[in-house]
Design an enzyme around this catalytic site. Sequence first.
Site, PDB file in Angstrom:
ATOM      1  N   GLY A   1       0.809  -1.215   0.000  1.00  0.00           N
ATOM      2  CA  GLY A   1       0.000   0.000   0.000  1.00  0.00           C
ATOM      3  C   GLY A   1       0.844   1.268   0.000  1.00  0.00           C
ATOM      4  N   THR A   2       1.931   1.250   0.728  1.00  0.00           N
ATOM      5  CA  THR A   2       2.790   2.435   0.809  1.00  0.00           C
ATOM      6  C   THR A   2       3.320   2.805  -0.575  1.00  0.00           C
ATOM      7  OG1 THR A   2       3.437   1.874   3.068  1.00  0.00           O
ATOM      8  CG2 THR A   2       4.902   3.363   1.862  1.00  0.00           C
TER       9      THR A   2
ATOM     10  N   CYS B   1       1.971   2.072  12.705  1.00  0.00           N
ATOM     11  CA  CYS B   1       3.171   2.892  12.643  1.00  0.00           C
ATOM     12  C   CYS B   1       3.299   3.783  13.870  1.00  0.00           C
ATOM     13  CB  CYS B   1       3.148   3.758  11.390  1.00  0.00           C
ATOM     14  SG  CYS B   1       2.598   2.861   9.962  1.00  0.00           S
TER      15      CYS B   1
HETATM   16  C1  LIG Z   1      -4.838   3.269   5.096  1.00  0.00           C
HETATM   17  C2  LIG Z   1      -3.510   2.656   4.855  1.00  0.00           C
HETATM   18  N1  LIG Z   1      -2.790   3.024   3.795  1.00  0.00           N
HETATM   19  C3  LIG Z   1      -1.592   2.486   3.530  1.00  0.00           C
HETATM   20  C4  LIG Z   1      -1.038   1.537   4.350  1.00  0.00           C
HETATM   21  C5  LIG Z   1       0.305   0.970   4.007  1.00  0.00           C
HETATM   22  O1  LIG Z   1       0.187  -0.309   3.427  1.00  0.00           O
HETATM   23  P1  LIG Z   1       1.408  -1.317   3.420  1.00  0.00           P
HETATM   24  O2  LIG Z   1       1.568  -1.810   4.820  1.00  0.00           O
HETATM   25  O3  LIG Z   1       1.001  -2.400   2.480  1.00  0.00           O
HETATM   26  O4  LIG Z   1       2.602  -0.566   2.932  1.00  0.00           O
HETATM   27  C6  LIG Z   1      -1.744   1.114   5.484  1.00  0.00           C
HETATM   28  C7  LIG Z   1      -1.151   0.133   6.416  1.00  0.00           C
HETATM   29  O5  LIG Z   1      -1.281   0.237   7.627  1.00  0.00           O
HETATM   30  C8  LIG Z   1      -3.017   1.684   5.738  1.00  0.00           C
HETATM   31  O6  LIG Z   1      -3.743   1.324   6.799  1.00  0.00           O
END
Ligand SMILES: Cc1ncc(COP(=O)(O)O)c(C=O)c1O
Length: 385
Positions: free
Chosen positions: A70-71, A325
């Site tokens: 997601g990041t 985080c």
């Molecule tokens: C709303 C949201 N966006 C992005 C992310 C990041 O995703 P990833 O852990 O796959 O990098 C998270 C993860 O906690 C999230 O909750």
Amino acid sequence: MRVYFDYNATTPLTPEVADAVAAASRDLFGNASSVHYFGQRAKAAIDEARSAVAALLGGDPSEIVFTSGGTEADNFALRGVADAAEASGRRHLVASAIEHEAVLNTLKALARRGWRTTLVPVDQSGVVAVDRVRAALDDTTAIVSVMHANNEIGTVQPIAAIARAAHERGALMHTDAVQSAGKIVVDARALDVDLLSVSAHKFNGPKGAGALWIRRGTRVLPILTGGKHERNRRAGTENVPAIVGFGVAARQALGKIDTDAARVGALRDRLEREILARVPGTAVNGDPAARVPNTTNISVDRVEAESLLIALDLEGIAVSTGSACSSGTLEPSHVLRAMGFPSHRTQNSIRMSLGAFSTDAEVDRVLDVLPGIVEKLRNLTRRTA
Ligand SMILES: Cc1ncc(COP(=O)(O)O)c(C=O)c1O
């Protein structure tokens, strides 16, 4: 008995996903860019996963770009659009104040590059008002980014209406659907967005796999330079086992989305209702209706969330203070702060997020243990005060 109520941080693999990842790790070692048999088998497996992820999001397989999660998908959406739009003179970004750090810190990075950024506030229920977004837009806005569901409180935003406002001013619309995909129906076209981020590990897929859905025709530049993978949009040899697992998780989630949402929602509702009834001085944070079915965020008066989290962990119960985080630091939640809560309330809230393997017995266990822990912690603070 151990209770895991932290599905918004990450989820366990389903047995089917675990088997598919193991099999792909063993059997599909070929490089998907290779022309020989081994490469083509890996490529076919990736394409099958691409179709499954596209089906989950109501998109076309050609619109899916696999990322490391997601990041990266959020970074790709914002930086990729910024790079493409820069020459046109559009150098303004709009996002909500309750976005995940993946969006907020990318905005900060673009601000250091000279981009203007506007954060739109939310009301006390954690919902972004469309009018506030409209007021933030101008003719230089390149992109609006508002998350579909919030990771800390679960609130679901009126994305289609926000997208309409963005499009009226010629801006693109991105939504971070990391916390909604696999939990509720996510249809990229119905949401009317141009870009949409997802992450496999939030719905029983493997970590390190995600995707950005890019509506056909949207101008986005790649953020990684290298080979011609993912049709020139994301360089780097594909992580075949993780992508295969992502595909299986997507197919499974789509197949049971309504039944799971109803089942998990009933568990969450009972948990929440009983906590409010049994523990005095508790309140739910966030809109009680417009939210994903698996999440509850509860304030517990006169109790430090960190102490509560540790006490619950000692009883085998895993919950969170908010986003993964910000756990481990004592920083108050930026989401609850944006909702206008006083500092004591931003420090005494815990998130419980349920999922595919959550049970009534787990809910019972939390309900048995929580009232006593809260009372003990309150007595302790009273004595030391
Ligand atoms: C709303 C949201 N966006 C992005 C992310 C990041 O995703 P990833 O852990 O796959 O990098 C998270 C993860 O906690 C999230 O909750």
